[in-house]
Design an enzyme around this catalytic site. Structure first.
Site, PDB file in Angstrom:
ATOM      1  N   ARG A  14      46.223  33.702  33.042  1.00 34.59           N
ATOM      2  CA  ARG A  14      46.012  33.797  31.596  1.00 34.59           C
ATOM      3  C   ARG A  14      44.835  32.943  31.152  1.00 34.59           C
ATOM      4  O   ARG A  14      44.245  33.201  30.103  1.00 34.59           O
ATOM      5  CB  ARG A  14      47.291  33.387  30.862  1.00 34.59           C
ATOM      6  CG  ARG A  14      47.699  31.947  30.998  1.00 34.59           C
ATOM      7  CD  ARG A  14      49.159  31.732  30.654  1.00 34.59           C
ATOM      8  NE  ARG A  14      50.036  32.349  31.641  1.00 34.59           N
ATOM      9  CZ  ARG A  14      51.365  32.397  31.541  1.00 34.59           C
ATOM     10  NH1 ARG A  14      51.961  31.883  30.479  1.00 34.59           N
ATOM     11  NH2 ARG A  14      52.086  32.955  32.480  1.00 34.59           N
ATOM     12  N   LYS A  43      52.443  26.951  45.424  1.00 36.61           N
ATOM     13  CA  LYS A  43      53.532  27.895  45.645  1.00 36.61           C
ATOM     14  C   LYS A  43      54.224  27.602  46.971  1.00 36.61           C
ATOM     15  O   LYS A  43      53.593  27.116  47.916  1.00 36.61           O
ATOM     16  CB  LYS A  43      52.987  29.328  45.714  1.00 36.61           C
ATOM     17  CG  LYS A  43      52.413  29.891  44.432  1.00 36.61           C
ATOM     18  CD  LYS A  43      51.856  31.287  44.677  1.00 36.61           C
ATOM     19  CE  LYS A  43      51.235  31.894  43.443  1.00 36.61           C
ATOM     20  NZ  LYS A  43      52.236  32.278  42.437  1.00 36.61           N
TER      21      LYS A  43
END
Length: 463
Positions: free
Chosen positions: A317, A243
């Site tokens: 996820r 990120k």
């Protein structure tokens, strides 16, 4: 009330009736029609007090001492049901009671309580806060129970990762279970591979603290079986798809799903609801090291489905997939998962309105009704099967990051849906877990979302 507190927090309430100062919570109409205490009315008119939402005016006694306060609710009190949270930060120290207010007793008390929250672990605590007498017609025990759940969520999320990594999250989880005499078990490190949780291990293996799956069981067999699953990414660098630095600033909150299911579990157990409760938290840190998982890797999940890694920053996820598959192996009446999962959900609905996804129409209606009843906003989003093809990969069963960037919260939900095939009543919440701008009942920081609505729904069916 709260079984695990990082700071010693004094109660925002007092029980010493008869020794409290009055607060007149009023609308502009009260001043216009003169339907409040005459002394307070005279002072309000002389001071030009208009009863705007959140405005506070202290009232002196004839001899110059503090005699009470006027609190403005604005023209539409129902639009800010927890406005009384401002009182907890604006009133001077002392003991107070609400003399008049066109609000329900529970909302009045809950708003004040939530607004009293302080996170003082890393600075000197202030002990001169005001306290409020809970109205006699409020459900004081339930108000305190909900506050304990909300405060636990906020504490867990607000604590930075150097003090809230996977090990510390496990300690909080164990403390919660111990307080309510629940059974807690943990699968950690390479044992995750032995017990067939490959995706949880994959995401967390590069971190200094080993990945783990936390499990809690409470209640009696034969009661409604409710399973809660919470994403516990204690920090998310994004992995090798790192990120930008600005996007990492709030990544201590990426375990907000875990924090929220723990807060909800606290409410359920403290209320002794007639449920057979199971809580699952995959706890990891998505770090960068020589053994970090890579873009292009393919891993087999607990369910047997293979997943191609097209972005290491779509890690939440992955750990949820193994935990949901594990939850789905047992008969379950209701399966709830909560996760700080996608930026797409924030783009669609902003930080304060978490979307939820379910195929169960009755459950959806019940959750919306509960949300409105307790002013805990949620919004249903579609599990649109037309996008299911986007979750497929060319050389694996699934991709963890569909190309194109559209409908990201829906495709994430569809990915998770592949791992819930037995349980008929499943709901996925894509929460933000953070208040970016101060509100009357919530300072900037970690936030409980959707759990009061879920608690209300469960209490109405399993009380």
């Amino acid at each position: 009330m709260a079984p695990y507190q990082f700071i010693d927090r004094p109660s925002p309430f007092t029980t010493r009736a008869g020794k409290t100062l009055p607060i007149f919570a009023i609308t502009p109409a009260h001043i216009e029609t003169g339907t409040i205490d005459p002394v307070a009315l005279d002072w309000a008119r002389k001071a030009g007090f208009k009863a705007e939402a959140g405005a506070l005016l202290l009232i002196p006694t004839a001899d110059g001492h503090l005699g009470g306060a006027l609190f403005g609710l604005g023209k539409s009190p129902s639009e800010a049901p927890f406005l009384t949270g401002k009182l907890a930060r604006a009133l001077p120290a002392g003991q107070w009671h609400i003399e008049t207010a066109p609000l329900t007793a529970n909302r009045l008390s809950l708003g004040y309580g939530m607004g009293s929250y302080r996170f003082d672990r890393y600075r000197a605590a202030t002990n001169d806060a005001p306290t409020l007498l809970i109205p006699t017609d409020a459900d004081a025990a339930d108000v305190k129970r909900q506050l304990a759940g909300v405060f636990l969520v906020r504490d867990l999320i607000n604590t930075p990762t150097n003090d809230m990594g996977p090990q510390a999250l496990e300690e909080a989880f164990r403390a919660l279970g111990e307080h309510y005499k629940a059974k807690v078990s943990v699968i950690q490190g390479d044992d995750l591979l032995k017990e067939n949780f490959p995706l949880i291990h994959t995401v967390g293996r590069a971190a200094a603290e080993a990945p783990r799956l936390l499990e809690m069981r409470w209640g009696k067999k034969g009661h409604r079986k409710v399973t809660l699953v919470g994403k516990g990414v204690c920090f998310d660098t994004g992995g090798l798809d790192i990120k930008p630095s600005a996007s990492m600033l709030l990544m201590k909150k990426d375990m907000g799903g875990a924090a929220n299911v723990m807060g909800l579990a606290l409410m359920i157990m403290d209320a002794k609801l007639k449920v057979d409760l199971r809580v699952l938290v995959p706890a990891v840190e998505n770090s960068i090291s020589s053994n970090a998982f890579r873009p292009g890797d393919i891993y087999r999940s607990r369910k047997g489905l293979t997943v191609q890694i097209d972005n290491t920053d779509a890690e939440g996820r992955l750990i949820l997939a193994d935990a949901l598959a594990y939850a789905d192996e047992e008969d379950c009446d209701l399966l709830v998962d909560m996760a700080t999962l996608t930026g797409a959900a924030r783009v669609a609905l902003g930080p304060d309105l978490p979307p939820f996804f379910t195929d169960d129409e009755d459950l959806a209606h019940d959750l919306v009704d509960a949300s409105l009843s307790v002013d805990d906003p949620i919004w249903r989003m579609p599990l649109y099967m037309g996008y299911d093809k986007d979750v497929s990969a060319r050389i694996a069963d699934l991709t963890n990051a569909p190309a194109g960037g559209m409908a990201g919260s829906i495709t994430a939900a569809l990915f998770l849906k592949r791992f819930v095939t037995r349980t008929k009543s499943w709901v996925h919440f894509d929460i933000y877990g953070w208040t970016p701008a101060e509100r009357p009942h919530a300072p900037i920081g970690g936030e409980a979302q959707a759990i009061r609505a879920l608690y209300h729904s469960l209490k109405s069916t399993a009380g």
